[in-house]
Design an enzyme around this catalytic site. Structure first.
Site, PDB file in Angstrom:
ATOM      1  N   HIS A  97       4.328   6.894   0.301  1.00 56.59           N
ATOM      2  CA  HIS A  97       3.863   5.511  -0.296  1.00 56.59           C
ATOM      3  C   HIS A  97       2.243   5.663  -0.495  1.00 56.59           C
ATOM      4  O   HIS A  97       1.419   5.517   0.407  1.00 56.59           O
ATOM      5  CB  HIS A  97       4.429   4.488   0.720  1.00 56.59           C
ATOM      6  CG  HIS A  97       5.774   4.484   0.962  1.00 56.59           C
ATOM      7  ND1 HIS A  97       6.627   3.684  -0.050  1.00 56.59           N
ATOM      8  CD2 HIS A  97       6.696   5.396   1.755  1.00 56.59           C
ATOM      9  CE1 HIS A  97       8.007   4.023   0.431  1.00 56.59           C
ATOM     10  NE2 HIS A  97       7.808   4.756   1.630  1.00 56.59           N
ATOM     11  N   LEU A  98       1.906   5.439  -1.799  1.00 51.32           N
ATOM     12  CA  LEU A  98       0.588   5.287  -1.959  1.00 51.32           C
ATOM     13  C   LEU A  98       0.070   3.648  -2.117  1.00 51.32           C
ATOM     14  O   LEU A  98      -1.163   3.533  -2.575  1.00 51.32           O
ATOM     15  CB  LEU A  98       0.265   6.147  -3.324  1.00 51.32           C
ATOM     16  CG  LEU A  98       0.178   7.716  -3.123  1.00 51.32           C
ATOM     17  CD1 LEU A  98       0.206   8.546  -4.310  1.00 51.32           C
ATOM     18  CD2 LEU A  98      -0.287   8.295  -2.176  1.00 51.32           C
ATOM     19  N   ASP A 112      13.682   2.933  -2.288  1.00 51.25           N
ATOM     20  CA  ASP A 112      13.320   3.235  -0.865  1.00 51.25           C
ATOM     21  C   ASP A 112      12.689   1.834  -0.310  1.00 51.25           C
ATOM     22  O   ASP A 112      11.825   1.439  -0.894  1.00 51.25           O
ATOM     23  CB  ASP A 112      12.446   4.566  -0.956  1.00 51.25           C
ATOM     24  CG  ASP A 112      11.994   4.508   0.653  1.00 51.25           C
ATOM     25  OD1 ASP A 112      12.815   4.896   1.600  1.00 51.25           O
ATOM     26  OD2 ASP A 112      10.881   4.638   0.977  1.00 51.25           O
ATOM     27  N   ASP A 134       7.428  10.530   4.496  1.00 55.83           N
ATOM     28  CA  ASP A 134       7.412   8.820   4.627  1.00 55.83           C
ATOM     29  C   ASP A 134       6.234   8.181   4.860  1.00 55.83           C
ATOM     30  O   ASP A 134       6.169   7.524   5.621  1.00 55.83           O
ATOM     31  CB  ASP A 134       8.676   8.433   5.458  1.00 55.83           C
ATOM     32  CG  ASP A 134       9.028   6.934   5.103  1.00 55.83           C
ATOM     33  OD1 ASP A 134       8.644   6.448   4.120  1.00 55.83           O
ATOM     34  OD2 ASP A 134       9.848   6.588   5.800  1.00 55.83           O
TER      35      ASP A 134
END
Length: 420
Positions: free
Chosen positions: A53-54, A145, A298
């Protein structure tokens, strides 16, 4: 382009040898501009993360593509897959191309965007899957997600759609009607603490449903962050039948248990939740056996106000790019070929990242990382390159140190420090 001689390096823990990096590839000997004393260091193909996750666009207070890329490089990664739950959601060609271009501009790792399955992650209407697949970002994996694609008819349609271009639907396996208000794993600890539980069956039921759908359609399914022993058995049976399913496990689910929730420290709040010791042992064995195909971080950075608050209000998630390999080393030991397979070769193959996860032989792209297995590191959150500090390993001593990372022959990390 500067050439490098890695002198006395051990490729995948084998005998010492010299590797020359020249013009972006591993060369067949010859001289080099610079020499790196690699005695005692292990060379691995650059790590590939299927689940990062950026946060950019929209939550640059927690992370940006640049800061997340730097954290990835320091963790030994040369490629990461950026999840779609940004703001705006990566559910159009325009947004995934923006993320892809930001990754190219940062130039620290290859950033491969993951597109959303449904518009706005709302679970009611398919997103522009075809447009994202044919965009400059060349999206091949789609995931909501953070949310489950709970509607079975919509999930079937998504699997059917991506089959046309051999795409993958990556499912966040959580039956939402079984986890409403959940705060942690449902079990003895949640009962003792008086917190609403997240039952294992909520994950297992969705995986069971989706492998049947994937089998029926003949499409590719990937299961995100598997966390229970029951899920392992569902996957084992599906693979035995030839279902086109792959699965990932996170470093934290390989090491940490639900007992940590007793501290009420929100850093240990994650989705899916930390499970029991029995689940941890089952996940470890499944990773070794290949029932679980890859380790994925994650990596979930959060701003201070979203984590440093009461447990019930804290956002779930942990940062993990910079500690993933040390955690896996602590779990698996120095099984270098297995680590390379689960953290580089197989994830690169799943997402179709040419040039990553290859053998470190002459003529191959020079995407690699050097690890000092004898080093020990006490995790200090203030030293992390990520913009966020929500690591569960603060103060923990972990084995291994990333000494250098090369992306197509260009160093992104040298002597344990980011080059730019």
């Amino acid at each position: 382009m500067t050439s490098y001689l890695l002198k006395g390096v051990s490729v995948l823990g084998g005998a010492k040898q010299d590797l020359v990096i020249r013009d972006g590839i591993i060369a067949d000997g010859g001289k080099a501009d610079e020499t790196i004393d690699a005695d005692g260091l292990v060379a691995l193909p650059g790590l590939v993360d299927l689940h990062t996750h950026l946060r950019e666009p929209g939550r640059e207070d927690a992370e940006t593509v640049e800061t997340g890329s730097r954290a990835a490089a320091l963790g030994g990664y040369t490629a990461v897959c950026a999840m779609a739950n940004t703001s705006p959601v990566a559910d159009t060609a325009g947004v995934v191309e923006q993320v892809w271009r930001l990754g190219r501009e940062a130039g620290l790792v290859d950033v491969q965007p993951i597109g959303a399955v449904t518009v706005g992650l709302a679970g009611t209407q398919l997103a522009e899957l075809g447009a994202m697949a044919t965009s400059a970002a060349n999206v091949r994996i789609f995931s909501d997600d953070g949310f489950c694609v709970a509607d079975p008819r919509l999930m079937r349609r998504a699997l059917e759609y991506v089959k046309a271009f051999d795409g993958i639907i990556a499912q966040h396996a959580e039956e939402p009607r079984l986890t409403e208000g959940a705060q942690m794993h449902e079990g003895e600890v949640s009962t003792r603490l008086g917190l609403t539980g997240w039952p294992a069956v909520a994950e297992e039921a969705i995986i069971a449903r989706d492998v049947l759908l994937a089998e029926h359609v003949g499409s590719r399914l990937h299961v995100c962050h598997v966390s229970t022993a029951g899920s392992v058995e569902v996957l084992r049976q599906a693979k035995a039948r030839g279902v086109r399913v792959t699965a990932e496990v996170t470093p934290h689910h390989l090491l940490l248990t639900d007992e940590l929730a007793a501290s009420y420290d929100p850093v240990f709040k994650v989705n899916p939740p930390l499970r029991t010791r029995a689940d941890v042992e089952a996940l470890r064995q499944a990773l070794v056996d290949g029932v679980i195909d890859v380790v994925a971080t994650d990596h979930a950075p959060h701003a201070v106000q979203d984590k440093e608050c009461e447990w019930a209000y804290a956002r779930p998630g942990m940062v993990g790019l910079e500690t993933a390999l040390p955690v896996v080393l602590s779990v698996l030991g120095e099984r270098w070929d297995l680590i390379a397979d689960r953290m580089s070769r197989t994830p690169a193959k799943i997402v179709g990242l040419d040039g990553h996860g290859g053998e470190l032989t002459a003529g191959s792209p020079a995407n690699l990382t050097l690890v000092d297995p004898s080093a020990r590191r006490v995790v200090d959150p203030s030293e992390l390159a990520s913009r966020s500090r929500n690591t569960p390993y603060a103060g923990t001593t972990l084995p291994g140190r990333i000494v250098a990372t090369f992306l197509r022959g260009v160093p992104t990390v040298l002597d344990g420090k980011a080059v730019k």
